[in-house]
Design a protein around this motif. Structure first.
Motif, PDB file in Angstrom:
ATOM      1  N   ALA A 150      50.982  58.746  64.091  1.00 54.65           N
ATOM      2  CA  ALA A 150      50.496  57.802  63.084  1.00 54.65           C
ATOM      3  C   ALA A 150      51.363  56.548  63.068  1.00 54.65           C
ATOM      4  O   ALA A 150      50.844  55.424  62.927  1.00 54.65           O
ATOM      5  CB  ALA A 150      50.482  58.462  61.714  1.00 54.65           C
ATOM      6  N   LEU A 151      52.674  56.712  63.227  1.00 56.21           N
ATOM      7  CA  LEU A 151      53.549  55.541  63.237  1.00 56.21           C
ATOM      8  C   LEU A 151      53.325  54.704  64.495  1.00 56.21           C
ATOM      9  O   LEU A 151      53.397  53.469  64.445  1.00 56.21           O
ATOM     10  CB  LEU A 151      55.006  55.986  63.145  1.00 56.21           C
ATOM     11  N   ARG A 152      53.033  55.349  65.615  1.00 51.68           N
ATOM     12  CA  ARG A 152      52.732  54.579  66.823  1.00 51.68           C
ATOM     13  C   ARG A 152      51.433  53.796  66.652  1.00 51.68           C
ATOM     14  O   ARG A 152      51.330  52.656  67.082  1.00 51.68           O
ATOM     15  CB  ARG A 152      52.624  55.513  68.033  1.00 51.68           C
ATOM     16  N   LEU A 153      50.447  54.427  66.028  1.00 51.65           N
ATOM     17  CA  LEU A 153      49.192  53.714  65.787  1.00 51.65           C
ATOM     18  C   LEU A 153      49.407  52.573  64.802  1.00 51.65           C
ATOM     19  O   LEU A 153      48.835  51.477  64.971  1.00 51.65           O
ATOM     20  CB  LEU A 153      48.133  54.684  65.267  1.00 51.65           C
ATOM     21  N   LEU A 154      50.227  52.797  63.783  1.00 51.50           N
ATOM     22  CA  LEU A 154      50.534  51.714  62.846  1.00 51.50           C
ATOM     23  C   LEU A 154      51.172  50.541  63.576  1.00 51.50           C
ATOM     24  O   LEU A 154      50.812  49.374  63.346  1.00 51.50           O
ATOM     25  CB  LEU A 154      51.455  52.233  61.738  1.00 51.50           C
ATOM     26  N   ASP A 155      52.103  50.828  64.471  1.00 45.29           N
ATOM     27  CA  ASP A 155      52.717  49.747  65.247  1.00 45.29           C
ATOM     28  C   ASP A 155      51.679  49.034  66.114  1.00 45.29           C
ATOM     29  O   ASP A 155      51.748  47.808  66.311  1.00 45.29           O
ATOM     30  CB  ASP A 155      53.835  50.298  66.132  1.00 45.29           C
ATOM     31  N   ALA A 156      50.710  49.795  66.622  1.00 42.71           N
ATOM     32  CA  ALA A 156      49.681  49.169  67.458  1.00 42.71           C
ATOM     33  C   ALA A 156      48.827  48.203  66.655  1.00 42.71           C
ATOM     34  O   ALA A 156      48.469  47.122  67.144  1.00 42.71           O
ATOM     35  CB  ALA A 156      48.802  50.244  68.103  1.00 42.71           C
ATOM     36  N   VAL A 157      48.494  48.555  65.406  1.00 42.19           N
ATOM     37  CA  VAL A 157      47.598  47.691  64.634  1.00 42.19           C
ATOM     38  C   VAL A 157      48.336  46.545  63.941  1.00 42.19           C
ATOM     39  O   VAL A 157      47.701  45.555  63.561  1.00 42.19           O
ATOM     40  CB  VAL A 157      46.784  48.505  63.607  1.00 42.19           C
ATOM     41  N   THR A 158      49.647  46.645  63.785  1.00 38.33           N
ATOM     42  CA  THR A 158      50.387  45.501  63.225  1.00 38.33           C
ATOM     43  C   THR A 158      50.820  44.512  64.306  1.00 38.33           C
ATOM     44  O   THR A 158      51.186  43.378  63.990  1.00 38.33           O
ATOM     45  CB  THR A 158      51.622  45.957  62.425  1.00 38.33           C
ATOM     46  N   ARG A 159      50.787  44.944  65.567  1.00 41.32           N
ATOM     47  CA  ARG A 159      51.241  44.033  66.627  1.00 41.32           C
ATOM     48  C   ARG A 159      50.400  42.759  66.737  1.00 41.32           C
ATOM     49  O   ARG A 159      50.967  41.667  66.875  1.00 41.32           O
ATOM     50  CB  ARG A 159      51.267  44.757  67.973  1.00 41.32           C
ATOM     51  N   PRO A 160      49.056  42.808  66.682  1.00 44.14           N
ATOM     52  CA  PRO A 160      48.301  41.546  66.756  1.00 44.14           C
ATOM     53  C   PRO A 160      48.699  40.552  65.665  1.00 44.14           C
ATOM     54  O   PRO A 160      48.810  39.344  65.928  1.00 44.14           O
ATOM     55  CB  PRO A 160      46.850  42.001  66.594  1.00 44.14           C
ATOM     56  N   LEU A 161      48.940  41.054  64.474  1.00 43.91           N
ATOM     57  CA  LEU A 161      49.342  40.167  63.386  1.00 43.91           C
ATOM     58  C   LEU A 161      50.757  39.645  63.612  1.00 43.91           C
ATOM     59  O   LEU A 161      51.052  38.463  63.355  1.00 43.91           O
ATOM     60  CB  LEU A 161      49.254  40.914  62.065  1.00 43.91           C
ATOM     61  N   ALA A 162      51.648  40.498  64.114  1.00 45.49           N
ATOM     62  CA  ALA A 162      53.015  40.059  64.395  1.00 45.49           C
ATOM     63  C   ALA A 162      53.035  38.949  65.427  1.00 45.49           C
ATOM     64  O   ALA A 162      53.845  38.001  65.323  1.00 45.49           O
ATOM     65  CB  ALA A 162      53.863  41.242  64.864  1.00 45.49           C
ATOM     66  N   GLU A 163      52.178  39.022  66.418  1.00 40.52           N
ATOM     67  CA  GLU A 163      52.133  37.967  67.439  1.00 40.52           C
ATOM     68  C   GLU A 163      51.715  36.630  66.835  1.00 40.52           C
ATOM     69  O   GLU A 163      52.265  35.577  67.181  1.00 40.52           O
ATOM     70  CB  GLU A 163      51.183  38.382  68.561  1.00 40.52           C
TER      71      GLU A 163
END
Length: 399
Positions: A300-313
């Motif tokens: 779940a934490l890996r998926l959370l990181d995946a979905v926050t990455r576009p916004l972080a960029e």
């Protein structure tokens, strides 16, 4: 002189907005819920009503019918609030007498120069619009001074009364909910910089993006109809779509035989059909995902990181181009639902993406610049009322 033309003779004043104590009937029209309440003299917000949002998923037919339904809901709800005496319409101490103030925070892209509503993926789907709700409201209830403002602009106006936001420079509001958008504001003046011709700023949810899971690129369709936008991955509806597509075992999802498909570049499967409410399974999956994140489930934490990455960029690029904007205040259902785990994930991705010459020397550079807002979910209601107290803004989309 009509109420509309009189309002257009003035400009928004941050000092007037901060100093006023006039009660304001406030509305927040989001993609999931419509809410109504009152911004009271002491700055608190009392929510009086919450109904499921009207939109293309709940009201099949032409977009104009949805818009008519929104106007009906606003005027009927206002009438009920005034009839019940919950709005305390009298002016506050030091405020000049005048008609009741009514402020609408609208989850739609608006031309802030003209007040024209251009579209809303959560409310109107892929349709483009040319809608002037302030004028319609003024015609329906001419004895009320109406204000209609974009919901993220309302969140930005709420920062004017936040003691944690410096009075100088620029700050920003960022909402991650059914949709995603961003808005900078000058706290000293209350000015929101806008494109001079099109009246927009910060529609970052509709920037192109990408996402990979287990090394497989995933394509996803945004609620606006386009492929591979930031919101297609990072918004609440985008996350729900990913939870439907990914194997439950990857993120600790429910083992209920629901047959989640393996991750694949199938962009057209996730969105719910227009004219329908999101499936109850979506709400269940997002609740389970939130619980797994809170419990520290590695997948779940890996998926959370995946979905926050576009916004972080996007935020990394924004920081590189305009480093004076601070703080950026995060709000919205996704942020509030996932809590501090969401902020930590976003900060991890900001550090990984990095700023040349800065984050290698200062790994915590973003920690004080990207912060969570108040978790009460009332920012848009509060900000719409603050905006109304300093009326009008940009002269033309208020009545």
């Amino acid at each position: 002189m009509t109420a509309l033309s009189a309002a257009r003779d003035d400009g928004f004043r941050a000092g007037r907005a901060r100093g006023s104590r006039r009660p304001v009937v406030v509305f927040d029209l989001g993609g999931t819920w419509f809410r109504a309440g009152v911004l009271r003299a002491d700055g608190t917000v009392t929510v009086l009503r919450r109904d499921p949002a009207l939109g293309v998923r709940t009201r099949p037919g032409p977009v104009s019918a949805v818009q008519d339904g929104i106007i009906d809901w606003l005027t009927d709800t206002l009438d009920a609030i005034l009839r019940e005496g919950a709005a305390e319409p009298a002016a506050g101490p030091g405020d000049p007498p005048g008609p009741p103030l009514c402020a609408v925070s609208l989850g739609a892209a608006m031309n802030g120069v003209t007040g024209e509503v251009l579209g809303s993926a959560p409310l109107f789907g892929s349709a483009t619009t040319s809608w002037w709700p302030a004028a319609e409201l003024a015609a329906r209830r001419p004895g009320v001074r109406w204000s209609v403002v974009n919901d993220v602009s309302a969140l930005a106006y709420a920062l004017l009364t936040d003691p944690a936001v410096p009075a100088h420079g620029r700050a920003a509001a960022l909402t991650v909910s059914t949709g995603i958008a961003y808005r900078t504001i000058e706290p000293a003046t209350g000015r929101i910089p806008l494109d001079a011709r099109h009246g927009l700023q910060g529609e970052i949810g509709h920037l192109p993006s990408r996402l990979e899971w287990e090394g497989v690129p995933l394509s996803a369709r945004c609620d606006c109809g386009a492929l591979d936008h930031v919101a297609a991955y990072s918004s609440g509806s985008g996350i729900a779509g990913l939870l439907r597509r990914l194997p439950a075992a990857d993120w600790g999802g429910p083992d209920d035989g629901s047959g989640h498909r393996d991750a694949r570049p199938d962009a057209d499967a996730p969105p719910a059909p227009a004219g329908t409410r999101p499936a109850p399974a979506d709400a269940r999956l997002t609740r389970v995902f939130g619980a797994r994140v809170a419990a520290g489930h590695p997948g779940a934490l890996r998926l959370l990181d995946a979905v926050t990455r576009p916004l972080a960029e996007v935020l990394t690029t924004q920081a590189a181009l305009d480093p004076e904007v601070t703080p950026t205040v995060l709000t919205g259902g996704v942020v509030d639902g996932l809590g501090d785990a969401y902020l930590r994930s976003l900060l991890r991705n900001l550090a990984r993406t990095g700023l040349y010459g800065i984050t290698d020397r200062d790994p915590d550079h973003f920690a004080g610049r990207i912060v969570r807002g108040r978790p009460d979910g009332l920012g848009a209601l509060r900000g719409a009322g603050v905006h109304a107290r300093g009326l009008p803004n940009e002269r033309v989309h208020t009545a």
